[in-house]
Design an enzyme around this catalytic site. Sequence first.
Site, short mmCIF file in Angstrom:
data_model
loop_
_atom_site.label_atom_id
_atom_site.label_comp_id
_atom_site.label_asym_id
_atom_site.label_seq_id
_atom_site.Cartn_x
_atom_site.Cartn_y
_atom_site.Cartn_z
N ARG A 20 -4.86 -87.71 -10.03
CA ARG A 20 -5.08 -86.66 -11.02
C ARG A 20 -6.44 -86.80 -11.69
O ARG A 20 -6.76 -85.98 -12.57
CB ARG A 20 -4.00 -86.74 -12.09
CG ARG A 20 -2.88 -85.70 -11.97
CD ARG A 20 -1.99 -85.94 -13.13
NE ARG A 20 -1.04 -84.98 -13.53
CZ ARG A 20 0.22 -84.89 -13.12
NH1 ARG A 20 0.65 -85.65 -12.14
NH2 ARG A 20 1.05 -84.04 -13.69
N ARG A 33 12.92 -80.78 -18.92
CA ARG A 33 12.03 -81.86 -19.35
C ARG A 33 11.45 -81.54 -20.72
O ARG A 33 11.07 -80.40 -20.98
CB ARG A 33 10.86 -82.00 -18.34
CG ARG A 33 11.21 -82.83 -17.14
CD ARG A 33 10.18 -82.73 -16.05
NE ARG A 33 8.79 -82.94 -16.46
CZ ARG A 33 7.77 -82.98 -15.61
NH1 ARG A 33 7.98 -82.86 -14.31
NH2 ARG A 33 6.54 -83.15 -16.04
N ARG A 90 -0.89 -79.62 -21.12
CA ARG A 90 -0.93 -80.12 -19.74
C ARG A 90 -1.86 -79.27 -18.88
O ARG A 90 -2.56 -79.78 -18.02
CB ARG A 90 0.48 -80.17 -19.15
CG ARG A 90 1.27 -81.34 -19.73
CD ARG A 90 2.76 -81.23 -19.47
NE ARG A 90 3.08 -81.24 -18.07
CZ ARG A 90 4.16 -80.65 -17.55
NH1 ARG A 90 4.99 -79.97 -18.32
NH2 ARG A 90 4.39 -80.73 -16.27
N ARG A 113 11.94 -74.20 -15.62
CA ARG A 113 12.26 -75.30 -14.68
C ARG A 113 13.42 -76.14 -15.22
O ARG A 113 13.49 -76.47 -16.39
CB ARG A 113 11.03 -76.20 -14.50
CG ARG A 113 11.37 -77.47 -13.72
CD ARG A 113 10.18 -78.11 -13.10
NE ARG A 113 9.24 -78.67 -14.07
CZ ARG A 113 8.09 -79.26 -13.71
NH1 ARG A 113 7.75 -79.33 -12.44
NH2 ARG A 113 7.29 -79.74 -14.63
#
Length: 220
Positions: free
Chosen positions: A93, A165, A176, A132
């Site tokens: 990343r 999450r 993010r 999600r």
Amino acid sequence: MATEPKFIVLVGPPGAGKGTQAVKLHEALNLPHVASGDLFRQNLKDETELGLKARSYIERGELVPDDVTIAMVMERLSQPDCVNGALLDGFPRTIAQAEALDQALAARGQKISVVPYISVPDEVLVERLSGRRLCRVCGKSYHILFNPPRQPRMCDEDGGELYQRDDDKPETVRNRLKVYWERTSPLIDYYRRRGVLVEINGDQPIEKVAADLRTAVADD
Ligand code: ADP
Ligand code: AMP
């Protein structure tokens, strides 16, 4: 017959579908799925020292420092099931992580085969991450609208409970995405210059993305 080692690095923003597609590729290619986020979440759950080091970064949607992350992933890649390759998801990343991976593979006489870059517009990502849900048992990823389980809140594979999450809440998602564009997107050029990048349109139905990916990894 000996097969050529295959290291596939899935690059893309959070919510692009890396995990969803890695599960399918894992089934198609029989390569281990190495997801740095999953490794961190397992360490958080087990309350290991590594988990304690990583927790505050993950909660804020920041990247865990390179030294900790690189050591964790390299340890995983040194396991016997990764001798002939792996599907890397969420790692590298940063450029420093990409360089560490290149060096570690070179030391084994290996290299990255192909880097599918799954691109998806930011506004779609926010919608995907907010819907999600993950299985507490196997980690499989669902979406309440785009990829729902057969039974509400229950994993199709093992009946595990589905949860959201904490870092998929809107405030953390925004950070993010910012971190992705600042720290991770330079990898696109890094791999393009090395001739291994293949861009995949991730803003298509899951099965179409899967078909495009199968073609990309077969052509490399
Ligand atoms: P990543 O691993 O890149 O963060 P995931 O694979 O977990 O992303 O996917 C993020 C969310 O978007 C999940 O809820 C997943 O079910 C959903 N999703 C993945 N691919 C698609 C797609 N092509 N179209 C619609 N929803 C998708
Ligand atoms: P993911 O499951 O890939 O979305 O990762 C969840 C979180 O784990 C990220 O927001 C980071 O805090 C941390 N993380 C996962 N992979 C890395 C990485 N390669 N480098 C740094 N932090 C990471």
